[in-house]
Scaffold this motif. Structure first.
Motif, PDB file in Angstrom:
ATOM      1  N   ASP A 250      -1.281 -28.312  -2.638  1.00 56.06           N
ATOM      2  CA  ASP A 250      -1.506 -27.917  -4.020  1.00 56.06           C
ATOM      3  C   ASP A 250      -1.476 -26.396  -4.066  1.00 56.06           C
ATOM      4  OD1 ASP A 250      -4.085 -27.005  -3.136  1.00 56.06           O
ATOM      5  OD2 ASP A 250      -4.857 -29.027  -3.441  1.00 56.06           O
ATOM      6  N   LEU A 251      -1.472 -25.831  -5.252  1.00 54.72           N
ATOM      7  CA  LEU A 251      -1.284 -24.389  -5.379  1.00 54.72           C
ATOM      8  C   LEU A 251      -2.486 -23.586  -4.907  1.00 54.72           C
ATOM      9  CD1 LEU A 251       0.677 -24.305  -8.753  1.00 54.72           C
ATOM     10  CD2 LEU A 251       1.535 -23.751  -6.470  1.00 54.72           C
ATOM     11  N   VAL A 252      -3.666 -24.186  -4.924  1.00 48.65           N
ATOM     12  CA  VAL A 252      -4.841 -23.481  -4.399  1.00 48.65           C
ATOM     13  C   VAL A 252      -4.655 -23.180  -2.919  1.00 48.65           C
ATOM     14  CG1 VAL A 252      -7.307 -23.709  -3.880  1.00 48.65           C
ATOM     15  CG2 VAL A 252      -6.437 -24.411  -6.116  1.00 48.65           C
ATOM     16  N   ASN A 253      -3.992 -24.092  -2.214  1.00 43.14           N
ATOM     17  CA  ASN A 253      -3.789 -23.942  -0.775  1.00 43.14           C
ATOM     18  C   ASN A 253      -2.379 -23.475  -0.428  1.00 43.14           C
ATOM     19  OD1 ASN A 253      -6.367 -24.809   0.547  1.00 43.14           O
ATOM     20  ND2 ASN A 253      -6.005 -26.614  -0.711  1.00 43.14           N
ATOM     21  N   ARG A 254      -1.729 -22.802  -1.341  1.00 45.75           N
ATOM     22  CA  ARG A 254      -0.438 -22.185  -1.038  1.00 45.75           C
ATOM     23  C   ARG A 254      -0.664 -20.947  -0.179  1.00 45.75           C
ATOM     24  NH1 ARG A 254      -2.039 -19.918  -5.830  1.00 45.75           N
ATOM     25  NH2 ARG A 254      -1.442 -17.737  -6.233  1.00 45.75           N
ATOM     26  N   TYR A 255       0.376 -20.486   0.458  1.00 42.92           N
ATOM     27  CA  TYR A 255       0.289 -19.258   1.254  1.00 42.92           C
ATOM     28  C   TYR A 255       0.374 -18.059   0.312  1.00 42.92           C
ATOM     29  CZ  TYR A 255       0.758 -16.479   5.500  1.00 42.92           C
ATOM     30  OH  TYR A 255       0.539 -15.603   6.538  1.00 42.92           O
ATOM     31  N   GLN A 256      -0.625 -17.170   0.378  1.00 46.71           N
ATOM     32  CA  GLN A 256      -0.662 -15.955  -0.427  1.00 46.71           C
ATOM     33  C   GLN A 256      -0.687 -14.754   0.523  1.00 46.71           C
ATOM     34  OE1 GLN A 256      -3.263 -16.184  -4.039  1.00 46.71           O
ATOM     35  NE2 GLN A 256      -3.923 -18.126  -3.155  1.00 46.71           N
ATOM     36  N   TRP A 257       0.415 -14.022   0.584  1.00 48.26           N
ATOM     37  CA  TRP A 257       0.581 -12.993   1.604  1.00 48.26           C
ATOM     38  C   TRP A 257      -0.477 -11.907   1.515  1.00 48.26           C
ATOM     39  CZ3 TRP A 257       1.422  -7.787   1.045  1.00 48.26           C
ATOM     40  CH2 TRP A 257       1.848  -7.318  -0.207  1.00 48.26           C
ATOM     41  N   LYS A 258      -0.944 -11.599   0.320  1.00 48.80           N
ATOM     42  CA  LYS A 258      -1.923 -10.522   0.167  1.00 48.80           C
ATOM     43  C   LYS A 258      -3.266 -10.874   0.798  1.00 48.80           C
ATOM     44  CE  LYS A 258       0.166  -8.668  -4.058  1.00 48.80           C
ATOM     45  NZ  LYS A 258       0.062  -8.538  -5.525  1.00 48.80           N
ATOM     46  N   LYS A 259      -3.529 -12.162   0.949  1.00 52.75           N
ATOM     47  CA  LYS A 259      -4.768 -12.598   1.594  1.00 52.75           C
ATOM     48  C   LYS A 259      -4.622 -12.683   3.108  1.00 52.75           C
ATOM     49  CE  LYS A 259      -6.569 -15.218  -2.348  1.00 52.75           C
ATOM     50  NZ  LYS A 259      -7.110 -16.526  -2.811  1.00 52.75           N
ATOM     51  N   SER A 260      -3.441 -12.332   3.631  1.00 54.57           N
ATOM     52  CA  SER A 260      -3.181 -12.453   5.070  1.00 54.57           C
ATOM     53  C   SER A 260      -3.094 -11.090   5.756  1.00 54.57           C
ATOM     54  CB  SER A 260      -1.884 -13.231   5.308  1.00 54.57           C
ATOM     55  OG  SER A 260      -0.748 -12.425   5.070  1.00 54.57           O
ATOM     56  N   ILE A 261      -3.430 -10.010   5.049  1.00 51.73           N
ATOM     57  CA  ILE A 261      -3.346  -8.674   5.634  1.00 51.73           C
ATOM     58  C   ILE A 261      -4.704  -7.991   5.543  1.00 51.73           C
ATOM     59  CG2 ILE A 261      -0.885  -8.413   5.133  1.00 51.73           C
ATOM     60  CD1 ILE A 261      -1.651  -6.687   2.728  1.00 51.73           C
ATOM     61  N   CYS A 314       7.122 -19.999  -5.283  1.00 52.09           N
ATOM     62  CA  CYS A 314       7.741 -19.696  -6.578  1.00 52.09           C
ATOM     63  C   CYS A 314       7.033 -20.400  -7.727  1.00 52.09           C
ATOM     64  CB  CYS A 314       9.217 -20.082  -6.561  1.00 52.09           C
ATOM     65  SG  CYS A 314       9.516 -21.854  -6.371  1.00 52.09           S
ATOM     66  N   GLY A 315       5.752 -20.730  -7.508  1.00 50.13           N
ATOM     67  CA  GLY A 315       4.995 -21.408  -8.555  1.00 50.13           C
ATOM     68  C   GLY A 315       5.105 -22.910  -8.496  1.00 50.13           C
ATOM     69  N   MET A 316       5.427 -23.435  -7.302  1.00 44.56           N
ATOM     70  CA  MET A 316       5.559 -24.874  -7.114  1.00 44.56           C
ATOM     71  C   MET A 316       4.855 -25.290  -5.818  1.00 44.56           C
ATOM     72  SD  MET A 316       9.618 -25.351  -8.061  1.00 44.56           S
ATOM     73  CE  MET A 316       9.525 -27.136  -8.248  1.00 44.56           C
ATOM     74  N   ALA A 317       3.958 -26.262  -5.913  1.00 44.66           N
ATOM     75  CA  ALA A 317       3.396 -26.866  -4.708  1.00 44.66           C
ATOM     76  C   ALA A 317       4.417 -27.840  -4.128  1.00 44.66           C
ATOM     77  CB  ALA A 317       2.090 -27.583  -5.024  1.00 44.66           C
ATOM     78  N   CYS A 318       4.166 -28.278  -2.898  1.00 44.34           N
ATOM     79  CA  CYS A 318       5.120 -29.140  -2.204  1.00 44.34           C
ATOM     80  C   CYS A 318       5.454 -30.369  -3.043  1.00 44.34           C
ATOM     81  CB  CYS A 318       4.550 -29.564  -0.851  1.00 44.34           C
ATOM     82  SG  CYS A 318       5.696 -30.577   0.106  1.00 44.34           S
ATOM     83  N   GLN A 319       6.729 -30.576  -3.279  1.00 55.58           N
ATOM     84  CA  GLN A 319       7.172 -31.690  -4.110  1.00 55.58           C
ATOM     85  C   GLN A 319       7.065 -33.037  -3.397  1.00 55.58           C
ATOM     86  OE1 GLN A 319      10.576 -28.927  -5.248  1.00 55.58           O
ATOM     87  NE2 GLN A 319      10.769 -30.461  -6.860  1.00 55.58           N
ATOM     88  N   PHE A 320       6.831 -33.016  -2.089  1.00 59.57           N
ATOM     89  CA  PHE A 320       6.558 -34.259  -1.365  1.00 59.57           C
ATOM     90  C   PHE A 320       5.085 -34.656  -1.502  1.00 59.57           C
ATOM     91  CE2 PHE A 320      10.309 -32.748   1.062  1.00 59.57           C
ATOM     92  CZ  PHE A 320      11.123 -33.846   0.865  1.00 59.57           C
ATOM     93  N   ASN A 321       4.255 -33.718  -1.989  1.00 61.14           N
ATOM     94  CA  ASN A 321       2.822 -33.980  -2.163  1.00 61.14           C
ATOM     95  C   ASN A 321       2.478 -34.001  -3.653  1.00 61.14           C
ATOM     96  OD1 ASN A 321       2.297 -31.961   0.746  1.00 61.14           O
ATOM     97  ND2 ASN A 321       2.342 -34.171   0.674  1.00 61.14           N
ATOM     98  N   THR A 322       1.746 -32.998  -4.139  1.00 62.06           N
ATOM     99  CA  THR A 322       1.304 -33.025  -5.540  1.00 62.06           C
ATOM    100  C   THR A 322       2.395 -32.607  -6.512  1.00 62.06           C
ATOM    101  OG1 THR A 322       0.505 -30.728  -5.488  1.00 62.06           O
ATOM    102  CG2 THR A 322      -1.037 -32.463  -4.802  1.00 62.06           C
TER     103      THR A 322
END
Length: 658
Positions: A250-261, A314-322
């Motif tokens: 889901d989008l809450v658990n997407r990768y956000q690069w700014k939180k990885s630095i 790009c504003g989309m969670a995995c289409q195989f999931n949610t």
């Protein structure tokens, strides 16, 4: 085993003798007719945090759940006591104060007798090497009057102590403490014990253990043997951080690069998308600490000489999931993340994000040239979001090449729709994925022969031959799969004017913690090995040359006739002719290459042979080089090369021009 090997060798020699008595098949190489330029990015690597590839893998941290941020906050930890020690552990929630690192623990020691503490199991154990230095760090605070000190121990699988160190927290405020010690024995399944001795309490966070020897010996860095294998491939690019984890379940658990630095303790942990994806391989303890974040990815790409290729949500969670979507009118923050990333990579010290990169220790830019919009998306929702991203990026950074997804399959309605749309939009690079049976790879070596030469370039972004079926836990990294990939790659190289990039996937897999197979490099807590597929990728990368030249049989490109697949290139830098030839049959093939063109060649050529194995041959931790390249030399007679190619074999011949 010796008898079997002797029998196989005898059969191979008999086959060679039979082949040598046959009339060689004649191939023509037009060495003075450049057919296509080969991009430096042609063969690269794709990293995704699947199969414990990051935490528990290339990121060398040995402690699992070091900051107590898993949903089960003490996952990986167990309370321990000895010699009458008593105590308790409480998880403290500080979400209001530190939402990105919301939990700590308070350890109370009830008496001065014995010791109380916790043990950590690591990622399917901890790999410890005799004589290796280890660095234990912890962030702690201790109330006034508390007498607690910390004794750190490494235990082997039988419980014996194989390394120890001591430190004493002194401050009532949060402070980082460190102790270094040397291991006295080697152990693949070690565990960490943190004993507290003395009555009182102490608050703990960021409990960490790293080997001191990491890639380039960077503190809290990457596992050296795994990065070395990447370096040895001389990859043209590094695609990161995925893969489906870019999207998240889901989008809450997407990768956000700014939180990885930035500071490690401020990088917000999330659950890994592969945590519960497969019922046959559940991994409920699989999370992402982002200790391996975007700064580390960029630096690793730089270290191994690869162009960075980040992929963004790009504003989309995995289409195989949610399949969760961000409304188009709320897409601005996602687009801004892309623009800010380009500034982070390429901006000067006078820009916000360029200054941050410099402040993090890298004033030099990363020379980012390409960016992926979405991972493996498809459908109208992707097209709508792609348009918004592309306009914003091209308006501000017109030089950035955008990688566009054509979905998870190499054919079908979704693929055809996206392919048609992107060609109509004059898109830069299309990302095609293929997880198919070995026969598909053999049959599709001609895939790009008739692609539009003026259309978008192709990125073969994810591919691997599946010995059983897509995502089957029984897939093997065997020689049949690797050989079929080699055959397919001759078609990629032969069409280098269309195909600019290619990468096998997935990259890494822990032997005790994988979710997906096959994979390019396998490892446990101490060792690693390259698969036959790795050696195919490596041989293509090390021998790509600079320009493709025609290699023909009876006036046609060689792509499966008589089970043969081939390509030829010249390397203008080293002044060499490079021939790659695959014999996919079970019979040896005598071949003759007649070379046209003005150049003359030295009398001795270098030959690298990978093959003449049974189809089910594999490498392993105990036999890492069972399937591996062998170098030799051969005589060149003028502009004629005669060689017998063994059954199921991939040969590379390098000829130096005079």
């Amino acid at each position: 085993m010796i008898i079997k090997r002797a029998f196989f060798t005898a059969c191979a020699m008999a086959a060679l003798a039979t082949a040598q008595a046959q009339t060689p098949k004649v191939y023509t190489i037009e060495a003075d007719k450049v057919k296509a330029h080969i991009e430096p990015t042609m063969y690269g690597i794709f990293f995704e945090d699947i199969n414990l590839a990051a935490d528990g893998g290339v990121y060398a941290e040995l402690v699992k759940n070091r900051s107590f941020e898993f949903d089960s906050h003490l996952a990986g930890w167990k309370e321990q006591q000895k010699n009458g020690g008593k105590g308790s552990v409480a998880v403290i929630d500080r979400t209001a104060e530190r939402p990105e690192n919301a939990h700590t623990i308070k350890v109370n020691v009830e008496n001065n007798t014995g010791s109380f503490g916790l043990s950590n199991e690591g990622f399917r154990g901890m790999g410890i090497k005799k004589g290796e230095g280890y660095s234990f760090t912890v962030t702690a605070r201790k109330p006034a009057g508390s007498l607690v000190k910390l004794i750190v121990e490494l235990h082997n699988a039988k419980g014996a102590v194989i390394g120890t160190g001591t430190l004493t927290p002194t401050s009532a405020d949060w402070k980082k403490y460190n102790v270094k010690f040397t291991a006295t024995a080697t152990e693949n399944k070690a565990s960490l014990y943190v004993w507290l001795k003395g009555k009182g309490s102490v608050d703990l966070d960021m409990v960490s253990l790293f080997p001191q020897h990491t890639w380039k010996n960077r503190p809290a860095g990457l596992r050296a043997d795994l990065v070395q294998k990447l370096y040895d491939m001389k990859p043209g690019f590094l695609r990161f951080p995925g893969g489906c984890i870019v999207e998240g379940r889901d989008l809450v658990n997407r990768y956000q690069w700014k939180k990885s630095i930035g500071d490690i303790d401020k990088r917000e942990n999330i659950i890994n998308r592969w945590n519960m994806e497969f019922k046959h391989r559940p991994a409920p303890d699989y999370y992402q600490t982002f200790g391996l974040g975007f700064m580390e990815y960029f630096m690793t790409a730089e270290d191994i000489g690869a162009s960075p290729l980040p992929i963004l949500n790009c504003g989309m969670a995995c289409q195989f999931n949610t399949g969760q979507l961000v409304p188009l009118e709320e897409l601005d923050p996602y687009v801004q993340d892309a623009l800010d990333l380009i500034e982070f990579a390429n901006g000067g010290p006078d820009t916000k994000w360029g200054k941050l990169r410099a402040d993090l220790g890298h004033p030099k830019t990363f020379n980012l040239k390409m960016l992926g919009v979405g991972n493996e998306q498809w459908g109208d929702q992707y097209i709508a979001r792609w348009k918004i991203f592309t306009k914003a990026i091209k308006d501000k950074y017109p030089y950035i090449k955008i990688i566009s997804s054509v979905g998870p399959s190499p054919d079908g309605d979704d693929f055809n729709k996206l392919d048609k749309f992107f060609r109509g939009m004059n898109a830069d690079i299309l990302d095609e994925h293929y997880y198919r049976a070995p026969k598909w790879f053999l049959d599709n070596a001609k895939r790009y022969d008739n692609y539009d030469r003026k259309g978008p370039k192709i990125f073969a972004g994810e591919y691997a031959a599946q010995s059983v079926a897509i995502a089957s836990p029984d897939n093997k990294n065997n020689w049949e799969c690797a050989l079929s990939e080699a055959a397919f790659m001759t078609g990629l190289e032969r069409n280098a004017d269309v195909v600019n990039m290619a990468s096998y996937a997935p990259l890494f897999a822990h032997v005790d913690g994988w979710q997906w197979t096959p994979d390019l490099i396998w490892f446990d807590n101490l060792r690693s090995y390259a698969t036959p597929n790795y050696y195919v990728q490596q041989l293509f990368s090390l021998n790509k040359g600079t320009d493709v030249v025609p290699l023909l049989k009876d006036g046609e490109m060689v792509s499966g006739q008589d089970g043969a697949y081939a390509t030829a290139s010249i390397d203008k830098k080293t002044k060499e002719l490079i021939i790659k030839f695959i014999n996919s049959t079970d019979k040896a093939q005598p071949v003759s290459f007649n070379i046209s063109g003005a150049a003359a060649y030295q009398k001795t050529a270098v030959v690298t042979t990978l093959g003449n194995y049974k189809k089910d041959a594999e490498n392993s931790l105990d036999a890492p080089k069972a399937v591996s390249p062998v170098k030799s030399t051969m005589i060149v007679s003028g502009k004629s090369v005669k060689v017998t190619v063994e059954p199921a074999t991939f040969k590379v011949i390098r000829m130096k021009m005079i």
